[in-house]
Design a protein around this motif. Structure first.
Motif, PDB file in Angstrom:
ATOM      1  N   ALA A  19      -6.943  -6.200 -12.607  1.00 60.18           N
ATOM      2  CA  ALA A  19      -6.687  -4.815 -12.213  1.00 60.18           C
ATOM      3  C   ALA A  19      -5.371  -4.339 -12.806  1.00 60.18           C
ATOM      4  N   TYR A  20      -4.436  -5.245 -12.958  1.00 62.17           N
ATOM      5  CA  TYR A  20      -3.133  -4.863 -13.502  1.00 62.17           C
ATOM      6  C   TYR A  20      -3.128  -4.906 -15.024  1.00 62.17           C
ATOM      7  N   THR A  59      -4.128  -1.448  -5.206  1.00 64.37           N
ATOM      8  CA  THR A  59      -4.998  -2.545  -5.591  1.00 64.37           C
ATOM      9  C   THR A  59      -4.131  -3.768  -5.794  1.00 64.37           C
ATOM     10  N   HIS A  60      -4.629  -4.877  -5.329  1.00 61.81           N
ATOM     11  CA  HIS A  60      -3.834  -6.092  -5.405  1.00 61.81           C
ATOM     12  C   HIS A  60      -4.795  -7.266  -5.455  1.00 61.81           C
ATOM     13  N   GLN A  92      -0.505   6.045  -7.059  1.00 65.53           N
ATOM     14  CA  GLN A  92      -1.489   5.103  -7.561  1.00 65.53           C
ATOM     15  C   GLN A  92      -2.427   4.683  -6.433  1.00 65.53           C
ATOM     16  N   THR A  93      -3.612   4.265  -6.849  1.00 65.89           N
ATOM     17  CA  THR A  93      -4.561   3.749  -5.875  1.00 65.89           C
ATOM     18  C   THR A  93      -4.206   2.312  -5.590  1.00 65.89           C
ATOM     19  N   TRP A  98       0.830  -1.212   0.000  1.00 65.42           N
ATOM     20  CA  TRP A  98       0.000   0.000   0.000  1.00 65.42           C
ATOM     21  C   TRP A  98       0.864   1.260   0.000  1.00 65.42           C
ATOM     22  N   GLY A 128      -6.917  -6.842  -2.119  1.00 63.78           N
ATOM     23  CA  GLY A 128      -8.082  -6.024  -2.412  1.00 63.78           C
ATOM     24  C   GLY A 128      -7.736  -4.634  -2.883  1.00 63.78           C
ATOM     25  N   SER A 129      -8.733  -3.744  -2.841  1.00 60.97           N
ATOM     26  CA  SER A 129      -8.554  -2.378  -3.337  1.00 60.97           C
ATOM     27  C   SER A 129      -9.004  -1.354  -2.305  1.00 60.97           C
ATOM     28  N   PRO A 162      -4.874  -2.673   3.189  1.00 65.45           N
ATOM     29  CA  PRO A 162      -4.834  -4.031   2.651  1.00 65.45           C
ATOM     30  C   PRO A 162      -5.605  -4.996   3.546  1.00 65.45           C
ATOM     31  N   ASP A 215      -4.448 -11.082 -13.460  1.00 66.78           N
ATOM     32  CA  ASP A 215      -4.673  -9.962 -12.545  1.00 66.78           C
ATOM     33  C   ASP A 215      -5.313  -8.853 -13.367  1.00 66.78           C
ATOM     34  N   GLY A 256     -13.423  -5.494 -13.714  1.00 69.98           N
ATOM     35  CA  GLY A 256     -14.015  -5.447 -12.389  1.00 69.98           C
ATOM     36  C   GLY A 256     -15.244  -6.312 -12.203  1.00 69.98           C
TER      37      GLY A 256
END
Lengths: 1048, 537
Positions: B351-352, A253-254, A250-251, A242, A258-259, A263, B349, B306
């Motif tokens: 989101a990536y 997210t993983h 950046q926001t 994070w 999660g986002s 975390p 992934d 998403g």
């Protein structure tokens, strides 16, 4: 004529001494004591003659006969050991006569280190010998004698009972009778072209005339490893992620965490196709689970491990080590025998690894006639490495794919097992692409590498004349090795293996050595001792290997692991062969005048098949001079000097190690994968083509080492002090190195070429002090000091030419260049951090981003830009000093010994940091990265650049960040023993009994952050141009042992 | 004794030189894949690296245009290409020394070898700009990289064009017309449009495949990307992939083995090479089925970003160029015969790496094990050729040359030929019930009102037609618009792929990749490196 008889005993304890020479002084008439120490000799009646009692290891005693008919003598041990007979090249010498640099290592000291092989036991025992050890079971150690004389192939030559080998690992250390290290040309050049890196001479135990003796020696211990890097737990890992995202704008997210604003560790890492989900996800239904039926989609369900898996603790387990040795020896005047049986078993501290060895040694000698001796020395061994098919277990366990590196490449959130007890792994996303080392090790537990080896010689000696002896020896070293490995289909990894596979490989290698020598030995006019030896030697090495593999086995059952159970599609097979030979002529002359002035000349001419016809032969001469000052008349009054010898020598030796037998030839090859092509467009058939395999070089020739050695040996105060100091310089010329071809050339194996000179200068020092503290408390302390300075004098005449080594994921990190030692670390110097924007803007451009919190690299050449030209020498892998302190104490029945080893002044390139401190593969990260990355608060006190998920650069340059001190102080061994009094033992028919407890590597003091600082000599088979790079090596373990020695 | 200085040796060496086209077989790996998926497509904003952030991190910095010169990708492709060049040169040397070859045979063999040598140097030129040219006379390989090598490349292709026969027995060989097409491309890269037009005129009028088929566009666009229909009349020159041939997949598409969906989708590994939203958006069309040259990126084609695979998703309903769904795998659209693309479940992934998967390189489920090879470490070794040059490419380059120096009408005709083929409804992606998988619409340009428009349209058409085929970045550089195009791409795309934040293309530097530092280090002559680094690195 009258007869005198009596008994000779040891002054310490009164044991009978068999084999003591009893001579009437000034005559050749003499005898030897029998097995009970008794003798009987005829002497001229009424004479004033004197009897001389001499025995190796004891002071010679003279007794006037007078009227006595019974003379009992009690001999006193001679601690000065000047009369000790030392085995050197193709012969023996008394210690007092040695001119060359010869380190005699005590067998007792060697065996104090419980290890599978002799090379590991050598560490710190001989001045001038630098050893790097690995904790891998069965692994040999790297042995470097007096620095690095070459750019590769710096292993010494081992001569075991006259038979050469470069692979002494299968040899049972308990069979050692004596071990000498020949360090300079005077001592070693009799071995000519293979002596450049020094020669280790080992002789094995011979039987002695006398009653048969039987002994049993055993030890058993536990090994453990407890020093691991500090890595993140799952919560910390999330925190790190994070922060990295936020710092990069950046926001966060993983896929797993999660986002959200923070975390979150999910309940499940993987549930079928979904990652990072909770139990409300239907795919977490255990009924959907499938990891065995590969015809359906794999549906693995793995819970997150909130506490975190400590992968180091999962793969490092305490493991036993044990050795059992039964020795029997004895004989008569006409025949002697010695038998040794040994079982050695070392389980690896990394799970599912181990090494086992059985050896049988049988040495016999017969004297059918006075002038004839024939005999043999032989060891048969069986070695088995479990959990690997590599010859050297280091190869599979270390390096980035090895279990040890995988332990930090696995994130701690991954549990060892999934919900059904099958292996969990990196399947999914965000977990990197490591493979579980527990799974890898468990799956390879049935992989084996075993070898049978016969090593030994038969010999015959004939005294043609009284002074002229012919000796012929035929030595054989035959090994056959079998390797098998099974590869499983995997389901738990990010990148899975689609097919199971099985491979087998068998090879044999044979080398024979046929040596013939003629030795003439005579004393003229009492004062002139002459010894001349000439000889020939022929060596032939050859072997072949064959192997194959198949894939897609119907079942993984170990009982069905034969090749033809696999599918023919995807099969592979191969075979290969090798051969090389050497033919040599050599001679040696020793001359001693009045036991005072010593000279020796050796020369050897070698012809090797490794070189082309024009450069095949090399001549290697040496000369040595010695002066035993203490024998001079003017020294007789200085009584505290027991013995003093000054000696010096010069000579040449060669090396052909760093060159392959195929060196002179160019090859093309035809292989399906490399040179074939589907030119017809068939989709399933290729047409065979060719490509260049290797480039030959006919001009390659011997590497020559020119050595000068000056030494002083002093024995003072009747043996209370022994001092041995030597200074040497050795220059290797025409170094053999694998040509580093420009990358605009076609790719091929490159020949060795001769370039450059390297000089090693150094000092070897050994000081022994012994004595009594009280009457019952005796001590011996030995300090050895090794120091060498290594410098490349020249490569091709241009000071800027260099060779590279130390291959990493971001290029080569070592460089070998004129004016520097071999293999220095080469990279950028970090000058702190950019703490402000203006600081960053003002700085010159550099390969890594200029940003606040980033590293500031030094513009070494001051040209206003930091680029590849600003890399420099940032550390040397060579220790400034290595020293060993051995202390022994004896008090009545108790004995104590300890061995302290200090390595000082080298740097280590800790390549593991790339994996755990930077945005490399998504393995686990260090607590250092989380806590010591730059923040405005830490400023220049930080260690690492600001956490930034988009920073793919900072770790990808070789820099001073990777350099750590490799100094360490290590308690190698500490032993306490108790010998049970003979009076008690005699009643039960036992001759001697001793029990001991021992600790090995009890502590290590080091600033080094890796698992083991014993890295200096590690080169991961990349040659000696890439020294000292730690890639996750197998650490030396701590060991606690108990042992028993019993003699009958 | 050299046993290769004869016909068999020279021919075998030539096969060895051909075998390097795939990027594998020497020192190479996927870093040197003949398809240029990293350098040509990822850097040309057709695709993201894909998969997840931590896999093949060397590409991360390449994608962001901040690679270090010691990046392992560059030295690998460098070494691979020079190994290939060495093999071509050996073939020439052996042929020259062979006593058992006819002059005609020698000439043909040398022409083939020079074609390959020209191609490998062309690759070096595109990627690194300054790379020394190595011919068969070179014995000292320490040559400086201070010269433009296009003239040498041109000479090799010219020799091949002048000396190669029109037809040859083997489909995989270069013939006269392949050499012509490559010569034309070499001219295009030097902006020699007049020469290019001349040669393309000949190739279009007379060009044939080695098996004698007159060059033509396949009736169906997708036939260019199927193992079953390879070496068609559209295939000017292709890397011949083969499988189950004893090489454990090494002769298949080993360079693209990572470029399959992740998890339970086809191929087994590893989720790389995911098409960009920018690329997908480019396939949006207006009411006439024409691309939105200016505004294509103003609105996104709807995607399942998403949305979990078990959640409902309705694919984009607006009009799309049908080539999209042969180029990009997207949720709900049939993914060859593997069923509808599984969305998130097929992505490692999302989101990536975004919601899309590559498609042109993927093999059919029905072909698994027959035209794919599962004897290596993963299943994705396919026999689906990578076509280095296909006839559509020739037509579009010819159109460009016409627009630059010739007739706009002919340019229009060439472009419309390509579009007409794409518009063949039989070639659309179909649902199992036979209906079109999406709202496909494609029309022909009625006219090119100006040179500027023509060039814009042709460049756009190249992207649509040749997307994910490894050409885009080199085209952008060739056109001189790499900096503006890529920075504009970053500006928008970083809102979707936040790892692109802060990424920037530096004009005057990033048009070429750095000369590998390892190669500079190994280029010492008298202690000085003979190779010089590219500007800015």
């Amino acid at each position: 004529q009258k007869r005198v008889s009596g008994k000779v005993t040891d002054s310490d304890g009164g044991a009978a001494l068999p084999g003591v020479t009893v001579l009437v002084k000034g005559t050749s008439s003499g005898t030897a004591t029998d097995a009970d120490g008794n003798y009987s000799i005829s002497v001229p009646a009424g004479s004033s003659d004197v009897l001389v009692f001499s025995f190796v290891g004891y002071k010679t005693q003279e007794v006037a006969i007078g009227n006595q008919s019974t003379i009992n003598v009690s001999l006193v041990a001679d601690v000065t050991a000047l009369q000790e007979v030392v085995v050197t090249g193709y012969g023996t010498e008394q210690k007092k006569d040695i001119i060359g640099a010869v380190a005699v290592v005590s067998t007792k000291e060697l065996l104090a280190t419980p290890a599978g092989n002799i090379t590991q036991q050598l560490q710190g025992r001989a001045a001038g010998v630098v050893i790097g050890t690995s904790g891998a079971p069965g692994a040999g150690a790297k042995v470097r004698i007096r620095g690095f004389n070459s750019f590769g192939g710096n292993d010494p030559l081992y001569i075991i009972d006259g038979v050469p080998t470069t692979a002494p690992n299968a040899f049972n250390p308990q069979d050692v009778e004596s071990l000498q290290v020949l360090k300079d040309a005077t001592a070693a050049s009799i071995y000519g072209a293979r002596a450049s890196n020094g020669v280790v001479i080992i002789t094995t135990k011979q039987g002695k005339a006398g009653r048969p003796k039987l002994s049993y020696d055993t030890y058993y211990g536990m090994q453990s490893v407890n020093r691991f890097p500090e890595l993140l737990n799952p919560t910390q890992y999330g925190e790190l992620l994070w922060t990295q995202f936020r710092n990069a704008g950046q926001t966060p997210t993983h896929p797993i965490y999660g986002s959200g604003p923070t975390p979150v560790i999910p309940e499940f890492l993987v549930a079928g196709p979904d990652v990072g989900v909770n139990s409300n996800n239907p795919n977490t239904n255990p009924a959907l689970y499938n990891v065995t039926d590969f015809s359906r989609p794999i549906h693995q369900i793995t819970r997150a491990n909130r506490e975190g898996t400590d992968w180091y603790k999962e793969i490092f387990k305490n493991a036993p080590i044990q050795s059992h040795q039964i020795s029997a020896s004895g004989g008569t005047d006409a025949a002697t025998y010695s038998l040794g049986l040994n079982y050695f078993n070392q389980r690896g501290v990394v799970i599912h690894t181990g090494y086992e060895r059985f050896t049988v040694r049988a040495n016999t000698m017969f004297k059918p006639k006075d002038r004839i001796r024939i005999g043999e020395n032989m060891q048969i061994s069986y070695e088995e490495l479990v959990g690997t098919q590599a010859d050297n277990p280091d190869a599979l366990l270390t390096g980035e794919g090895g279990a040890i590196a995988q332990a930090y490449r696995m994130q701690s959130i991954v549990p060892v097992y999934d919900i059904n007890g099958n292996f969990a792994g990196t399947r999914g996303a965000g977990l990197g692409n490591a493979s579980s080392p527990v799974a890898d090790q468990a799956r390879s537990k049935d992989n084996k590498n075993f070898a049978y080896r016969i090593f030994g010689n038969v010999f015959a000696e004939l005294d043609i004349l009284k002074d002229l002896t012919f000796r012929s020896s035929f030595g054989l070293d035959f090994t056959t090795r079998y390797r098998q490995a099974y590869g499983f289909r995997t389901f738990e990894r990010a990148e899975n293996t689609a097919s199971n596979s099985y491979s087998e490989r068998n090879d044999w290698g044979r080398s024979w050595t046929f040596t013939n020598t003629l030795t003439y030995k005579k004393t003229f006019a009492e004062d002139h001792n002459v010894k001349v030896m000439v000889g020939t030697e022929a060596i032939k090495i050859n072997g072949r290997g064959v192997g194959g593999s198949r894939i897609n086995f119907f079942v993984d059952d170990p009982d069905f692991r034969v090749l033809d159970r696999g599918q023919p599609v995807g099969q592979n097979n191969f075979s290969y062969g090798f051969r090389e030979s050497l033919y040599s002529l050599f001679g040696r002359a020793d001359y001693t005048f009045k036991d005072r002035y010593l000279m020796n000349i050796t020369v050897r001419r070698d012809g090797s098949s490794k070189f082309g016809p024009e450069n095949r032969f090399g001549v290697f001469p040496a000369i040595g001079l010695g002066w035993r000052i203490s024998q001079e008349e003017f020294m007789k009054d200085i009584t505290w000097i027991t013995d003093l010898k000054l000696r010096g020598g010069w000579g040449q030796v060669g090396s052909q190690n760093n060159v392959s037998a195929a060196n002179q030839y160019s090859f093309y090859r035809s292989t399906p994968g490399n040179s074939s092509y589907d030119i017809t467009g068939s989709s399933t058939n290729v047409v065979a083509g060719f490509d260049l395999d290797r480039i030959g070089n006919l001009a390659t020739k011997w590497e020559t080492g020119v050595m000068t050695n000056i030494g002083i040996d002093a024995t003072l105060f009747d043996g209370k002090w022994d001092i041995n100091a030597e200074w040497y310089t050795r220059e290797a010329k025409g170094l053999l190195i694998g040509r580093q071809a420009p990358f605009t050339e076609p790719d091929a194996a490159q020949p060795a070429i001769n370039v450059g000179n390297v000089r090693n200068r150094g000092i070897d020092l050994a000081i022994t002090n012994r004595g009594n503290i009280t009457e019952d408390l005796r001590y011996t302390a030995t300090l050895t000091v090794t120091r060498y300075k290594n410098e490349v004098l020249n490569i091709d005449g241009n000071p800027r030419t260099f060779f590279t080594g130390g291959d990493t994921r971001f290029g080569n990190v070592t460089r070998t260049q004129q004016g520097l030692p071999v293999s220095v670390f080469w990279g950028y110097i970090i000058d702190g951090f950019f703490n402000t924007e203006s600081e960053a803007t003002a700085a010159p451009n550099q390969p890594i981003r200029k940003k606040v919190g980033g590293w500031k690299l030094r513009d070494i050449n001051g040209d206003g830009v930091v680029n590849a030209d600003d890399q420099t020498n940032i550390g040397s892998p060579h220790p400034k000093l290595q020293t060993g302190l051995n202390v022994e104490l004896a008090y009545k029945g108790f004995d104590f010994s300890m061995f302290l080893f200090w390595n000082y002044g080298n740097s280590i390139f800790n390549y593991n940091r790339w994996w755990i401190d930077f945005n490399s593969f998504q393995g686990n990260r260090s607590t250092r990265m989380l806590n010591e990355s730059w923040t405005p608060q830490l400023g220049n006190a930080a260690k690492l650049p600001i956490l930034d998920v988009s920073d793919n650069q900072s770790g990808n340059i070789p820099s001073t960040y990777y350099i750590e001190s490799g100094s360490y102080l290590r308690m190698r061994t500490m032993q306490l023993g108790y010998t049970i009094p003979k009076s008690l033992l005699n009643k039960v028919g036992i001759a001697s009994a001793r029990a001991y407890i021992q600790g090995q590597n009890l502590f290590t003091v080091t600033p080094y952050s890796g698992t083991d600082p014993d890295v200096a000599l590690q080169n991961n088979n990349q040659g000696d141009l890439g020294l000292g790079v730690d890639r996750g090596l197998f650490p030396n373990s701590r060991q606690l042992l108990i042992g028993i020695n019993i003699g009958f | 004794a050299n046993v290769l200085q004869n016909k068999a040796g020279a021919e075998g060496m030539l096969i060895g030189a051909y075998s390097m086209l795939d990027g594998i077989g020497g020192p190479g790996g996927w870093q040197s894949a003949g398809s240029n998926w990293v350098y040509g497509s990822i850097c040309g904003n057709d695709a993201y690296k894909g998969t997840d952030a931590g896999d093949q991190v060397d590409i991360n910095s390449i994608e962001r245009f901040e690679p270090l010169p010691n990046n392992g990708y560059f030295i690998t492709v460098w070494r691979h290409l020079y190994d290939a060049i060495g093999r071509a040169n050996d073939a020439i040397r052996f042929a020259n020394e062979a006593k058992d070859m006819s002059q005609a045979d020698k000439t043909r063999l040398i022409a083939e070898a020079r074609f390959l040598r020209g191609h490998y140097h062309f690759e070096l030129r595109k990627i690194f700009n300054r790379a020394p040219f190595i011919d068969e006379t070179v014995t000292d390989y320490l040559l400086p990289n201070d010269k433009e090598i296009f003239p040498n490349i041109e000479a090799d292709f010219k020799f091949a064009f002048d000396n190669l026969p029109e037809t040859l027995a083997d489909a995989g060989r270069a013939n006269k017309w392949a050499a012509g097409a490559f010569l034309g491309k070499t001219y295009m890269f030097q902006k020699k449009y007049t020469e290019a037009k001349q040669i393309f005129d000949q190739v279009i009028a007379n060009g044939r495949t080695t098996r004698g088929a007159k060059y033509a566009l396949n009736a169906s666009f997708h036939d260019n990307f199927r193992a079953a229909t390879k070496n068609s009349a559209e295939s000017v020159f292709a890397v011949q992939y083969s499988v189950n041939d004893g090489a454990n997949g090494n002769n298949g598409d080993a360079g693209g083995v990572l470029n399959y969906p992740y998890n339970n989708g086809p191929g087994g590994c590893c989720g790389f090479f995911q098409p960009t939203q920018n690329l997908v958006n480019a396939y949006q069309v207006d009411a006439n089925g024409l691309p939105l040259l200016e505004t294509f990126n103003n609105a996104d084609v709807k995607n399942d970003q998403g949305i979990a695979s078990n959640q409902p998703f309705e694919p984009h309903t607006g009009p799309l160029d049908p080539r999209l769904d042969w180029t990009v795998g997207r949720r709900g659209i049939p993914y060859l015969d593997w069923g509808p693309h599984g969305g998130q479940n097929w992505i490692r992934d999302q989101a990536y790496g975004g919601p899309y998967s590559p498609k042109k390189n993927v093999y059919y489920k029905a072909e698994e094990g027959r035209l794919s090879d599962a004897t290596g470490w993963t299943r994705g070794y396919s026999a689906n050729n990578y076509t280095i040059m296909r006839y559509a490419d020739v037509l579009l380059m010819a159109a460009e040359a016409e627009a630059e120096v010739g007739s706009l009408a002919r340019a229009l005709d060439y472009v419309n030929q390509v579009r007409r083929r794409a518009a063949n409804p039989a070639g659309f992606v179909k649902n199992p019930d036979g209906s079109n998988a999406a709202n496909y619409r494609i029309g022909e340009y009625s006219s090119f009102p100006s040179k500027e428009f023509a060039i814009r349209a042709i460049r756009f058409e190249r992207r649509l037609e040749l997307a994910m085929e490894g050409h885009r970045f080199f085209d952008l550089v060739r056109w001189g618009i790499a900096a503006e195009n890529i920075n504009e791409y970053f500006r928008v795309e970083q809102t979707k792929r936040q790892y692109l934040r802060g990424a920037r293309f530096t004009a005057g530097k990033n048009e070429y990749f750095p000369i590998p530092e390892q190669a500079i280090v190994r280029s010492l002559k008298d202690g000085q490196p003979t190779l010089k680094q590219n500007p800015g690195y």
